[in-house]
Design a protein around this motif. Structure first.
Motif, PDB file in Angstrom:
ATOM      1  N   GLU A 150       0.805  -1.222   0.000  1.00 31.20           N
ATOM      2  CA  GLU A 150       0.000   0.000   0.000  1.00 31.20           C
ATOM      3  C   GLU A 150       0.839   1.273   0.000  1.00 31.20           C
ATOM      4  OE1 GLU A 150      -2.307  -3.386   1.133  1.00 31.20           O
ATOM      5  OE2 GLU A 150      -0.445  -2.609   2.003  1.00 31.20           O
ATOM      6  N   GLY A 151       2.143   1.168   0.315  1.00 28.59           N
ATOM      7  CA  GLY A 151       2.963   2.376   0.336  1.00 28.59           C
ATOM      8  C   GLY A 151       4.306   2.150   0.991  1.00 28.59           C
ATOM      9  N   LYS A 152       5.175   3.178   0.867  1.00 28.39           N
ATOM     10  CA  LYS A 152       6.531   3.092   1.390  1.00 28.39           C
ATOM     11  C   LYS A 152       6.582   3.359   2.896  1.00 28.39           C
ATOM     12  CE  LYS A 152       9.996   5.119  -0.622  1.00 28.39           C
ATOM     13  NZ  LYS A 152      11.009   4.059  -0.728  1.00 28.39           N
ATOM     14  N   ASN A 153       7.414   2.605   3.562  1.00 27.67           N
ATOM     15  CA  ASN A 153       7.780   2.865   4.957  1.00 27.67           C
ATOM     16  C   ASN A 153       6.580   2.917   5.903  1.00 27.67           C
ATOM     17  OD1 ASN A 153      10.544   3.228   4.158  1.00 27.67           O
ATOM     18  ND2 ASN A 153      10.045   5.296   3.512  1.00 27.67           N
ATOM     19  N   GLY A 251       6.555  12.687  -4.428  1.00 24.78           N
ATOM     20  CA  GLY A 251       7.681  11.861  -4.882  1.00 24.78           C
ATOM     21  C   GLY A 251       7.490  10.395  -4.573  1.00 24.78           C
ATOM     22  N   HIS A 252       7.081  10.087  -3.323  1.00 24.15           N
ATOM     23  CA  HIS A 252       6.821   8.688  -2.956  1.00 24.15           C
ATOM     24  C   HIS A 252       5.702   8.095  -3.804  1.00 24.15           C
ATOM     25  CE1 HIS A 252       8.665   8.598   1.380  1.00 24.15           C
ATOM     26  NE2 HIS A 252       9.545   8.327   0.438  1.00 24.15           N
ATOM     27  N   ALA A 253       4.675   8.895  -4.060  1.00 24.54           N
ATOM     28  CA  ALA A 253       3.547   8.401  -4.858  1.00 24.54           C
ATOM     29  C   ALA A 253       3.970   8.111  -6.294  1.00 24.54           C
ATOM     30  CB  ALA A 253       2.404   9.416  -4.834  1.00 24.54           C
ATOM     31  N   VAL A 254       4.790   8.984  -6.852  1.00 24.49           N
ATOM     32  CA  VAL A 254       5.317   8.762  -8.204  1.00 24.49           C
ATOM     33  C   VAL A 254       6.213   7.527  -8.229  1.00 24.49           C
ATOM     34  CG1 VAL A 254       6.882   9.710  -9.950  1.00 24.49           C
ATOM     35  CG2 VAL A 254       5.118  11.165  -8.936  1.00 24.49           C
ATOM     36  N   GLU A 255       7.039   7.392  -7.208  1.00 31.76           N
ATOM     37  CA  GLU A 255       7.923   6.226  -7.102  1.00 31.76           C
ATOM     38  C   GLU A 255       7.116   4.938  -7.047  1.00 31.76           C
ATOM     39  OE1 GLU A 255      11.548   4.709  -4.120  1.00 31.76           O
ATOM     40  OE2 GLU A 255      10.343   6.446  -3.603  1.00 31.76           O
ATOM     41  N   GLY A 256       6.062   4.923  -6.220  1.00 30.67           N
ATOM     42  CA  GLY A 256       5.231   3.738  -6.111  1.00 30.67           C
ATOM     43  C   GLY A 256       4.486   3.435  -7.395  1.00 30.67           C
ATOM     44  N   LEU A 266      15.362  10.465  -7.597  1.00 32.87           N
ATOM     45  CA  LEU A 266      14.831  11.100  -8.802  1.00 32.87           C
ATOM     46  C   LEU A 266      13.331  11.350  -8.675  1.00 32.87           C
ATOM     47  CD1 LEU A 266      16.855   9.320 -11.628  1.00 32.87           C
ATOM     48  CD2 LEU A 266      17.424  11.330 -10.260  1.00 32.87           C
ATOM     49  N   ALA A 267      12.635  10.470  -7.958  1.00 31.13           N
ATOM     50  CA  ALA A 267      11.213  10.733  -7.674  1.00 31.13           C
ATOM     51  C   ALA A 267      11.069  11.954  -6.773  1.00 31.13           C
ATOM     52  CB  ALA A 267      10.572   9.507  -7.023  1.00 31.13           C
ATOM     53  N   VAL A 268      11.987  12.121  -5.831  1.00 40.66           N
ATOM     54  CA  VAL A 268      11.969  13.297  -4.956  1.00 40.66           C
ATOM     55  C   VAL A 268      12.218  14.571  -5.760  1.00 40.66           C
ATOM     56  CG1 VAL A 268      13.231  14.475  -3.091  1.00 40.66           C
ATOM     57  CG2 VAL A 268      12.559  12.075  -2.836  1.00 40.66           C
ATOM     58  N   SER A 269      13.097  14.508  -6.761  1.00 41.52           N
ATOM     59  CA  SER A 269      13.324  15.664  -7.636  1.00 41.52           C
ATOM     60  C   SER A 269      12.016  16.101  -8.286  1.00 41.52           C
ATOM     61  CB  SER A 269      14.357  15.314  -8.715  1.00 41.52           C
ATOM     62  OG  SER A 269      14.510  16.368  -9.641  1.00 41.52           O
ATOM     63  N   ILE A 270      11.294  15.140  -8.824  1.00 42.83           N
ATOM     64  CA  ILE A 270       9.983  15.434  -9.424  1.00 42.83           C
ATOM     65  C   ILE A 270       9.033  15.993  -8.366  1.00 42.83           C
ATOM     66  CG2 ILE A 270       7.940  14.356 -10.461  1.00 42.83           C
ATOM     67  CD1 ILE A 270       9.920  12.362 -11.810  1.00 42.83           C
ATOM     68  N   GLY A 271       9.065  15.395  -7.183  1.00 42.07           N
ATOM     69  CA  GLY A 271       8.181  15.823  -6.109  1.00 42.07           C
ATOM     70  C   GLY A 271       8.472  17.236  -5.618  1.00 42.07           C
ATOM     71  N   ASP A 311       0.121   6.246 -14.383  1.00 38.26           N
ATOM     72  CA  ASP A 311      -1.314   6.345 -14.126  1.00 38.26           C
ATOM     73  C   ASP A 311      -1.566   7.358 -13.003  1.00 38.26           C
ATOM     74  OD1 ASP A 311      -3.961   5.998 -13.369  1.00 38.26           O
ATOM     75  OD2 ASP A 311      -3.930   3.827 -13.695  1.00 38.26           O
ATOM     76  N   ARG A 312      -2.229   8.467 -13.329  1.00 38.26           N
ATOM     77  CA  ARG A 312      -2.487   9.495 -12.316  1.00 38.26           C
ATOM     78  C   ARG A 312      -3.382   8.976 -11.196  1.00 38.26           C
ATOM     79  NH1 ARG A 312       1.510  10.972 -15.519  1.00 38.26           N
ATOM     80  NH2 ARG A 312       1.892  13.228 -15.491  1.00 38.26           N
ATOM     81  N   ALA A 313      -4.307   8.111 -11.519  1.00 36.95           N
ATOM     82  CA  ALA A 313      -5.164   7.538 -10.478  1.00 36.95           C
ATOM     83  C   ALA A 313      -4.341   6.711  -9.493  1.00 36.95           C
ATOM     84  CB  ALA A 313      -6.258   6.677 -11.113  1.00 36.95           C
ATOM     85  N   GLU A 314      -3.327   6.026 -10.012  1.00 37.21           N
ATOM     86  CA  GLU A 314      -2.456   5.233  -9.141  1.00 37.21           C
ATOM     87  C   GLU A 314      -1.622   6.146  -8.252  1.00 37.21           C
ATOM     88  OE1 GLU A 314      -0.726   1.348  -8.061  1.00 37.21           O
ATOM     89  OE2 GLU A 314      -2.645   2.173  -8.695  1.00 37.21           O
ATOM     90  N   ILE A 315      -1.162   7.260  -8.796  1.00 37.94           N
ATOM     91  CA  ILE A 315      -0.415   8.222  -7.985  1.00 37.94           C
ATOM     92  C   ILE A 315      -1.296   8.725  -6.842  1.00 37.94           C
ATOM     93  CG2 ILE A 315       0.677  10.507  -7.977  1.00 37.94           C
ATOM     94  CD1 ILE A 315       1.538   9.986 -10.869  1.00 37.94           C
ATOM     95  N   LYS A 316      -2.552   9.041  -7.144  1.00 39.18           N
ATOM     96  CA  LYS A 316      -3.459   9.544  -6.112  1.00 39.18           C
ATOM     97  C   LYS A 316      -3.781   8.461  -5.081  1.00 39.18           C
ATOM     98  CE  LYS A 316      -6.781  12.374  -7.431  1.00 39.18           C
ATOM     99  NZ  LYS A 316      -7.899  12.970  -8.202  1.00 39.18           N
ATOM    100  N   ARG A 317      -3.807   7.218  -5.519  1.00 39.89           N
ATOM    101  CA  ARG A 317      -4.024   6.125  -4.559  1.00 39.89           C
ATOM    102  C   ARG A 317      -2.889   6.067  -3.546  1.00 39.89           C
ATOM    103  NH1 ARG A 317      -2.665   1.080  -3.363  1.00 39.89           N
ATOM    104  NH2 ARG A 317      -1.159   0.843  -5.074  1.00 39.89           N
ATOM    105  N   TYR A 318      -1.661   6.218  -4.021  1.00 43.39           N
ATOM    106  CA  TYR A 318      -0.519   6.230  -3.109  1.00 43.39           C
ATOM    107  C   TYR A 318      -0.562   7.452  -2.191  1.00 43.39           C
ATOM    108  CZ  TYR A 318       2.119   2.237  -4.933  1.00 43.39           C
ATOM    109  OH  TYR A 318       2.535   0.968  -5.263  1.00 43.39           O
ATOM    110  N   LEU A 319      -1.001   8.586  -2.704  1.00 42.49           N
ATOM    111  CA  LEU A 319      -1.108   9.780  -1.864  1.00 42.49           C
ATOM    112  C   LEU A 319      -2.044   9.540  -0.684  1.00 42.49           C
ATOM    113  CD1 LEU A 319      -1.298  12.770  -4.397  1.00 42.49           C
ATOM    114  CD2 LEU A 319       0.517  12.314  -2.743  1.00 42.49           C
ATOM    115  N   LYS A 320      -3.133   8.820  -0.908  1.00 42.25           N
ATOM    116  CA  LYS A 320      -4.113   8.581   0.146  1.00 42.25           C
ATOM    117  C   LYS A 320      -3.545   7.730   1.278  1.00 42.25           C
ATOM    118  CE  LYS A 320      -8.243   9.029  -2.782  1.00 42.25           C
ATOM    119  NZ  LYS A 320      -9.383   8.324  -3.397  1.00 42.25           N
ATOM    120  N   THR A 321      -2.538   6.902   0.975  1.00 40.19           N
ATOM    121  CA  THR A 321      -1.963   6.044   2.017  1.00 40.19           C
ATOM    122  C   THR A 321      -0.642   6.597   2.533  1.00 40.19           C
ATOM    123  OG1 THR A 321      -0.849   4.651   0.348  1.00 40.19           O
ATOM    124  CG2 THR A 321      -3.042   3.973   1.075  1.00 40.19           C
TER     125      THR A 321
END
Length: 357
Positions: A150-153, A251-256, A266-271, A311-321
């Motif tokens: 469901e997410g990092k850390n 960044g974490h959401a993009v990475e996931g 590099l995901a943090v750079s984007i974030g 997938d933007r929906a997948e990014i938002k799913r990671y944001l929620k967790t």
């Protein structure tokens, strides 16, 4: 040898920063006697590069140690890996008077630190970070843990090491991607805390890429000093320490969403750019500051745009967790100028959609 201290009362510890200090770890540990013997935890890549060398260094100092490895990769930063390593320690007879050495990058430090926090209800551990990202960030501060689907850390503990040994010479073996990933975290410190340091990074890019020893030591020392100051004031991320998450929420959401094909830094750079754009949309950041943040990241060869195929929906799913969410509301660290950020959960879905799209 440059030495800093993370001031946490009876849990304070030193950060040693020097080219070649790996060779002096044995002598240091023979004086401190943190453990009766040591379990060196490393991934399969770093173990090949530095595992035997460290074991020989420890043996020469009269210190008993064994190597314990796991397969390299963020996908192996799991409870299953921690359980397997704990079983190996138990079969080898390690007890609460022994200690763990984390030899490797951020994944290794997170796994080994979490293992140390839980094995025998807690044994000491030492960090020997071998990537730039782990040297400037993850080896300091006591955050340990593993990922869930469901997410990092999402499972972990605050558990401080007894010491951190940063040998800048080991950076010579990093590939370009790993170096860039670490530099993203370095630039983060300039944005959140120190405009003078940000200007140093703008000026010294070529010497940093050439790994000029004096510049690299100064750079790492400044990053560790900033983090040590923040952690000493807010160890468990109740307030100030949250600013260290700048760039990490999106960044974490993009990475996931990339199935961890995009490395953390590099995901943090984007974030970082995404967070700055949110601040622009909220009216709390000037356009020229966003341009400056974007410009330095591009000058270092880092990505600043969310890949179009994610997938933007997948990014938002990671944001929620996101583990920093409070009562279901995601908290964002947003810059308001170079060297200053603020924390807010007042970010509408519409603003997030504008940034993601």
């Amino acid at each position: 040898m440059a030495e800093l201290r993370v001031g946490l009362g009876d849990r304070s510890y030193p950060i040693h920063i020097e080219p070649g200090c790996l060779d002096r770890v044995g002598a240091e540990l023979s004086k401190s006697r943190i453990g009766n013997r040591y379990a060196v935890v490393s991934d399969s890549n770093v173990a090949k590069l530095y595992g035997e060398r460290l074991l020989n260094i420890l043996d020469s100092a009269g210190i008993s140690a064994r190597m314990f490895t796991f397969v390299a990769g963020e996908e192996n930063k799991t409870m299953a890996t921690v359980t397997d390593l704990a079983s190996q320690l138990a079969r080898a007879g390690y007890d609460r008077h022994d200690a763990i050495i984390a030899l490797g990058g951020g994944v290794t430090g997170d796994i080994a630190g979490f293992l140390a926090s839980a094995y025998m209800r807690g044994i000491p551990f030492i960090q020997i970070p071998t990537t730039l990202l782990s040297q400037v960030d993850s080896s300091v501060g006591g955050k340990t843990g593993v990922d869930l689907p469901e997410g990092k850390n999402l499972v972990g503990a605050f558990y401080q090491p007894r010491a951190v040994y940063i040998d800048t010479e080991v950076l010579q073996t990093l590939d370009d991607q790993e170096l860039l990933g670490g530099l993203a975290e370095v630039i983060k410190y300039g944005v959140i805390w120190d405009e003078g340091f940000f200007m140093f990074l703008e000026k010294e890019r070529e010497r940093i890429f050439s790994l000029a020893p004096e510049v690299i030591v100064d750079m790492i020392t400044r990053c560790c000093a900033i983090k040590a100051e923040v952690v000493a004031e807010d160890e468990r991320e109740g307030g100030l320490r949250k600013i260290l998450n700048y760039g990490h929420t999106i960044g974490h959401a993009v990475e996931g969403a990339s199935s961890f094909q995009l490395i953390h830094g590099l995901a943090v750079s984007i974030g970082m750019v995404a967070a700055a754009r949110l601040s622009i949309l909220k009216g709390t950041l000037a356009q020229d500051v966003l341009d400056r943040i974007t410009s330095i990241l591009i000058s270092y060869g880092m990505p600043t745009e969310i890949p179009g195929d994610l997938d933007r929906a997948e990014i938002k799913r990671y944001l929620k967790t996101d583990k920093k969410a409070v009562s279901g509301k995601v908290q964002f660290v947003l810059p308001d100028k170079i060297g200053s950020t603020y924390i807010t959960d007042d970010v509408s879905v519409d603003l997030i959609d504008q940034v993601l799209n």
